[in-house]
Design a protein around this motif. Sequence first.
Motif, PDB file in Angstrom:
ATOM      1  N   GLN A 162     -10.470  12.843   3.851  1.00 28.57           N
ATOM      2  CA  GLN A 162     -11.512  12.668   4.908  1.00 28.57           C
ATOM      3  C   GLN A 162     -11.021  11.960   5.951  1.00 28.57           C
ATOM      4  O   GLN A 162     -10.259  10.922   5.616  1.00 28.57           O
ATOM      5  CB  GLN A 162     -12.750  12.068   4.246  1.00 28.57           C
ATOM      6  N   PRO A 163     -11.121  12.169   7.268  1.00 28.46           N
ATOM      7  CA  PRO A 163     -10.603  11.322   8.506  1.00 28.46           C
ATOM      8  C   PRO A 163     -10.892   9.785   8.426  1.00 28.46           C
ATOM      9  O   PRO A 163     -12.000   9.737   8.300  1.00 28.46           O
ATOM     10  CB  PRO A 163     -10.799  12.159   9.564  1.00 28.46           C
ATOM     11  N   GLY A 164      -9.735   9.169   8.547  1.00 27.65           N
ATOM     12  CA  GLY A 164     -10.054   7.802   8.860  1.00 27.65           C
ATOM     13  C   GLY A 164      -9.315   7.215  10.133  1.00 27.65           C
ATOM     14  O   GLY A 164      -8.796   8.214  10.795  1.00 27.65           O
ATOM     15  N   PRO A 165      -8.780   6.279  10.318  1.00 25.15           N
ATOM     16  CA  PRO A 165      -8.333   5.623  11.674  1.00 25.15           C
ATOM     17  C   PRO A 165      -6.835   6.459  11.742  1.00 25.15           C
ATOM     18  O   PRO A 165      -6.128   6.408  11.211  1.00 25.15           O
ATOM     19  CB  PRO A 165      -8.288   4.067  11.427  1.00 25.15           C
ATOM     20  N   GLY A 166      -6.877   6.864  13.004  1.00 31.04           N
ATOM     21  CA  GLY A 166      -5.745   7.659  13.622  1.00 31.04           C
ATOM     22  C   GLY A 166      -5.222   8.912  12.852  1.00 31.04           C
ATOM     23  O   GLY A 166      -4.081   9.375  12.948  1.00 31.04           O
ATOM     24  N   THR A 167      -6.319   9.391  12.171  1.00 35.82           N
ATOM     25  CA  THR A 167      -5.794  10.835  11.501  1.00 35.82           C
ATOM     26  C   THR A 167      -5.374  11.906  12.506  1.00 35.82           C
ATOM     27  O   THR A 167      -5.993  11.855  13.852  1.00 35.82           O
ATOM     28  CB  THR A 167      -7.063  11.320  10.727  1.00 35.82           C
ATOM     29  N   MET A 168      -4.406  12.551  12.071  1.00 34.12           N
ATOM     30  CA  MET A 168      -3.676  13.713  12.949  1.00 34.12           C
ATOM     31  C   MET A 168      -3.996  14.952  12.266  1.00 34.12           C
ATOM     32  O   MET A 168      -3.866  15.996  13.362  1.00 34.12           O
ATOM     33  CB  MET A 168      -2.239  13.373  13.261  1.00 34.12           C
ATOM     34  N   GLY A 184      -6.509  17.322  11.363  1.00 30.54           N
ATOM     35  CA  GLY A 184      -8.013  17.599  11.719  1.00 30.54           C
ATOM     36  C   GLY A 184      -8.385  19.247  11.017  1.00 30.54           C
ATOM     37  O   GLY A 184      -7.379  19.888  10.664  1.00 30.54           O
ATOM     38  N   PRO A 185      -9.344  19.829  10.957  1.00 28.07           N
ATOM     39  CA  PRO A 185      -9.578  20.847  10.323  1.00 28.07           C
ATOM     40  C   PRO A 185      -8.938  22.236  11.138  1.00 28.07           C
ATOM     41  O   PRO A 185      -8.427  23.032  10.423  1.00 28.07           O
ATOM     42  CB  PRO A 185     -11.232  21.309  10.564  1.00 28.07           C
ATOM     43  N   GLU A 186      -8.853  21.970  12.225  1.00 31.81           N
ATOM     44  CA  GLU A 186      -8.115  23.222  12.981  1.00 31.81           C
ATOM     45  C   GLU A 186      -6.513  23.322  12.436  1.00 31.81           C
ATOM     46  O   GLU A 186      -6.081  24.504  12.177  1.00 31.81           O
ATOM     47  CB  GLU A 186      -8.021  23.050  14.450  1.00 31.81           C
ATOM     48  N   LEU A 187      -5.820  22.238  12.560  1.00 30.19           N
ATOM     49  CA  LEU A 187      -4.438  22.091  11.953  1.00 30.19           C
ATOM     50  C   LEU A 187      -4.377  22.390  10.515  1.00 30.19           C
ATOM     51  O   LEU A 187      -3.484  23.293  10.098  1.00 30.19           O
ATOM     52  CB  LEU A 187      -3.684  20.774  12.282  1.00 30.19           C
ATOM     53  N   ILE A 188      -5.214  21.843   9.576  1.00 29.61           N
ATOM     54  CA  ILE A 188      -5.205  22.382   8.321  1.00 29.61           C
ATOM     55  C   ILE A 188      -5.410  23.997   8.068  1.00 29.61           C
ATOM     56  O   ILE A 188      -4.718  24.656   7.203  1.00 29.61           O
ATOM     57  CB  ILE A 188      -6.275  21.664   7.445  1.00 29.61           C
ATOM     58  N   GLU A 189      -6.242  24.587   8.740  1.00 30.88           N
ATOM     59  CA  GLU A 189      -6.515  25.885   8.816  1.00 30.88           C
ATOM     60  C   GLU A 189      -5.223  26.705   9.172  1.00 30.88           C
ATOM     61  O   GLU A 189      -4.780  27.729   8.701  1.00 30.88           O
ATOM     62  CB  GLU A 189      -7.682  26.346   9.788  1.00 30.88           C
ATOM     63  N   TRP A 190      -4.771  26.198  10.363  1.00 34.46           N
ATOM     64  CA  TRP A 190      -3.428  26.753  10.858  1.00 34.46           C
ATOM     65  C   TRP A 190      -2.186  26.851   9.671  1.00 34.46           C
ATOM     66  O   TRP A 190      -1.589  27.707   9.382  1.00 34.46           O
ATOM     67  CB  TRP A 190      -2.820  25.990  12.030  1.00 34.46           C
ATOM     68  N   CYS A 191      -2.303  25.486   9.083  1.00 31.17           N
ATOM     69  CA  CYS A 191      -1.155  25.566   7.900  1.00 31.17           C
ATOM     70  C   CYS A 191      -1.573  26.374   7.047  1.00 31.17           C
ATOM     71  O   CYS A 191      -0.617  27.135   6.298  1.00 31.17           O
ATOM     72  CB  CYS A 191      -1.424  24.217   7.418  1.00 31.17           C
ATOM     73  N   ALA A 192      -2.836  26.744   6.402  1.00 31.64           N
ATOM     74  CA  ALA A 192      -3.217  27.549   5.433  1.00 31.64           C
ATOM     75  C   ALA A 192      -2.730  29.081   5.793  1.00 31.64           C
ATOM     76  O   ALA A 192      -2.478  29.709   5.010  1.00 31.64           O
ATOM     77  CB  ALA A 192      -4.561  27.470   4.985  1.00 31.64           C
ATOM     78  N   ALA A 193      -2.967  29.396   6.956  1.00 30.06           N
ATOM     79  CA  ALA A 193      -2.794  30.598   7.635  1.00 30.06           C
ATOM     80  C   ALA A 193      -1.330  31.071   7.690  1.00 30.06           C
ATOM     81  O   ALA A 193      -0.915  32.175   7.718  1.00 30.06           O
ATOM     82  CB  ALA A 193      -3.627  31.022   8.898  1.00 30.06           C
ATOM     83  N   GLU A 194      -0.719  30.153   8.103  1.00 28.42           N
ATOM     84  CA  GLU A 194       0.824  30.309   8.631  1.00 28.42           C
ATOM     85  C   GLU A 194       1.778  29.943   7.469  1.00 28.42           C
ATOM     86  O   GLU A 194       2.903  30.234   7.696  1.00 28.42           O
ATOM     87  CB  GLU A 194       1.151  29.466   9.909  1.00 28.42           C
ATOM     88  N   MET A 195       1.554  29.197   6.549  1.00 31.73           N
ATOM     89  CA  MET A 195       2.732  28.861   5.549  1.00 31.73           C
ATOM     90  C   MET A 195       2.578  29.429   4.189  1.00 31.73           C
ATOM     91  O   MET A 195       1.448  29.485   3.542  1.00 31.73           O
ATOM     92  CB  MET A 195       2.477  27.174   5.123  1.00 31.73           C
ATOM     93  N   ALA A 196       3.575  30.331   3.968  1.00 27.69           N
ATOM     94  CA  ALA A 196       3.676  30.924   2.817  1.00 27.69           C
ATOM     95  C   ALA A 196       3.687  30.171   1.469  1.00 27.69           C
ATOM     96  O   ALA A 196       4.475  29.166   1.471  1.00 27.69           O
ATOM     97  CB  ALA A 196       4.870  31.802   2.785  1.00 27.69           C
ATOM     98  N   GLY A 197       3.238  30.461   0.437  1.00 24.38           N
ATOM     99  CA  GLY A 197       3.200  29.607  -0.909  1.00 24.38           C
ATOM    100  C   GLY A 197       2.497  28.202  -0.723  1.00 24.38           C
ATOM    101  O   GLY A 197       3.115  27.420  -1.472  1.00 24.38           O
TER     102      GLY A 197
END
Length: 136
Positions: free
Chosen positions: A72-78, A80-93
């Motif tokens: 869960q996001p705390g101070p300075g978190t980089m 966010g949901p959009e980046l996590i979704e990108w990782c899930a869609a773009e990174m194999a395995g």
Amino acid sequence: MLPGSVAGPLAGEDLDTYRRPYPTRDSRLPLLRWARSMPLGGEPADVVARVDRYDDWLAHSADVPKLLLTFQPGPGTMMGPELIEWCAAEMAGLEIAEHDLVAGHHTPEDQPDAIAATIAAWMDEHGLRKDAVSAG
């Protein structure tokens, strides 16, 4: 960024540990160079090319297991949901281990036990720990 980028307080001795390698202006110069090499706006070109090659590898290396821990996001978190979704869609395995715990930019300071337990369990699941390999 410290201590403002962690969810919990940092003791003075912890901050001293971070400061110890950088007592002078000259000793901090590599940190400045590192920050200036972040690939923003297509520059520096050599770093952008390296990131592009790495992105390609991440997308096409399904045979290499990968783990992303989210909190869960705390101070300075980089992450966010959009980046996590990108990782899930773009990174194999890629496997994503979601935690309901709060962590800031320096997540290991906030959640060291959760990180260690998650990585150890994931490595065991994939037979990646030396102990697990030699014992099995």
